[in-house]
Design a protein around this motif. Structure first.
Motif, PDB file in Angstrom:
ATOM      1  N   ILE A  61      -4.668   8.925  -3.994  1.00  0.00           N
ATOM      2  CA  ILE A  61      -3.228   8.350  -3.674  1.00  0.00           C
ATOM      3  C   ILE A  61      -3.173   7.354  -2.652  1.00  0.00           C
ATOM      4  O   ILE A  61      -2.669   6.456  -2.462  1.00  0.00           O
ATOM      5  N   LEU A  62      -4.247   7.492  -1.501  1.00  0.00           N
ATOM      6  CA  LEU A  62      -4.328   6.643  -0.369  1.00  0.00           C
ATOM      7  C   LEU A  62      -5.262   5.573  -0.603  1.00  0.00           C
ATOM      8  O   LEU A  62      -5.474   5.098   0.480  1.00  0.00           O
TER       9      LEU A  62
ATOM     10  N   ALA B 272       0.844   4.017  -2.820  1.00  0.00           N
ATOM     11  CA  ALA B 272       0.981   5.271  -2.620  1.00  0.00           C
ATOM     12  C   ALA B 272       1.874   6.312  -3.059  1.00  0.00           C
ATOM     13  O   ALA B 272       1.726   7.249  -3.630  1.00  0.00           O
TER      14      ALA B 272
ATOM     15  N   THR C  47       0.831  -1.306  -0.077  1.00  0.00           N
ATOM     16  CA  THR C  47       0.128   0.142  -0.013  1.00  0.00           C
ATOM     17  C   THR C  47       0.903   1.066  -0.065  1.00  0.00           C
ATOM     18  O   THR C  47       0.735   2.212  -0.562  1.00  0.00           O
TER      19      THR C  47
END
Length: 143
Positions: A135-136, A79, A75
């Protein structure tokens, strides 16, 4: 000061993404380091200084909330790639920084590793709300 009770909605977002396998002390340390640069890089994020009823002065803080999320190593890597691609303000903390003891060595440790080879344990971003959300994507609120 305004009498409007409506919540303030900011056009931008500050968010931190921490790797989910960090120890508590590491999470706190990484969080502090990651946000420290935003006040100078984006000065409009910082509000006015504080003072208590006795007039004791206190340093200003960010004008908006800082979200703290967590996710696995993949992750963070995803990101990071998205953040670099979108050109948002970004700070990183790699696992190597746990073994350095000063700013010069921290910067050298980051400089020694190519972008796609970083062992990221945290990153922070500031940018338009929608961009930060994208992005997250895949991260969850820190618990």
């Amino acid at each position: 000061m305004t009498d409007d009770p409506a919540p303030v909605r900011f056009d931008t977002k500050i968010a931190i993404l921490l790797r989910d396998d960090l120890q508590t002390w590491q999470r706190l340390n990484v969080t502090a380091f990651l946000v420290s640069g935003f006040g100078t890089a984006v000065p409009e994020l910082v509000g006015e200084p504080y003072a208590d009823a006795d007039g004791t002065p206190y340093l200003p803080m960010f004008r908006q909330p800082v979200l703290v999320l967590e996710g696995g190593k993949e992750t963070l890597t995803t990101a990071h790639t998205r953040a670099v691609g979108r050109g948002v303000a970004l700070s990183v903390f790699t696992s190597d920084l746990f073994s350095t003891g000063n700013d010069r060595d921290n910067r050298a440790a980051v400089r020694a590793v190519r972008r796609d080879g970083m062992d990221l344990v945290g990153l922070a971003v500031h940018g338009p709300r929608n961009a930060v959300d994208k992005i997250l994507k895949g991260a969850s609120m820190h618990s």
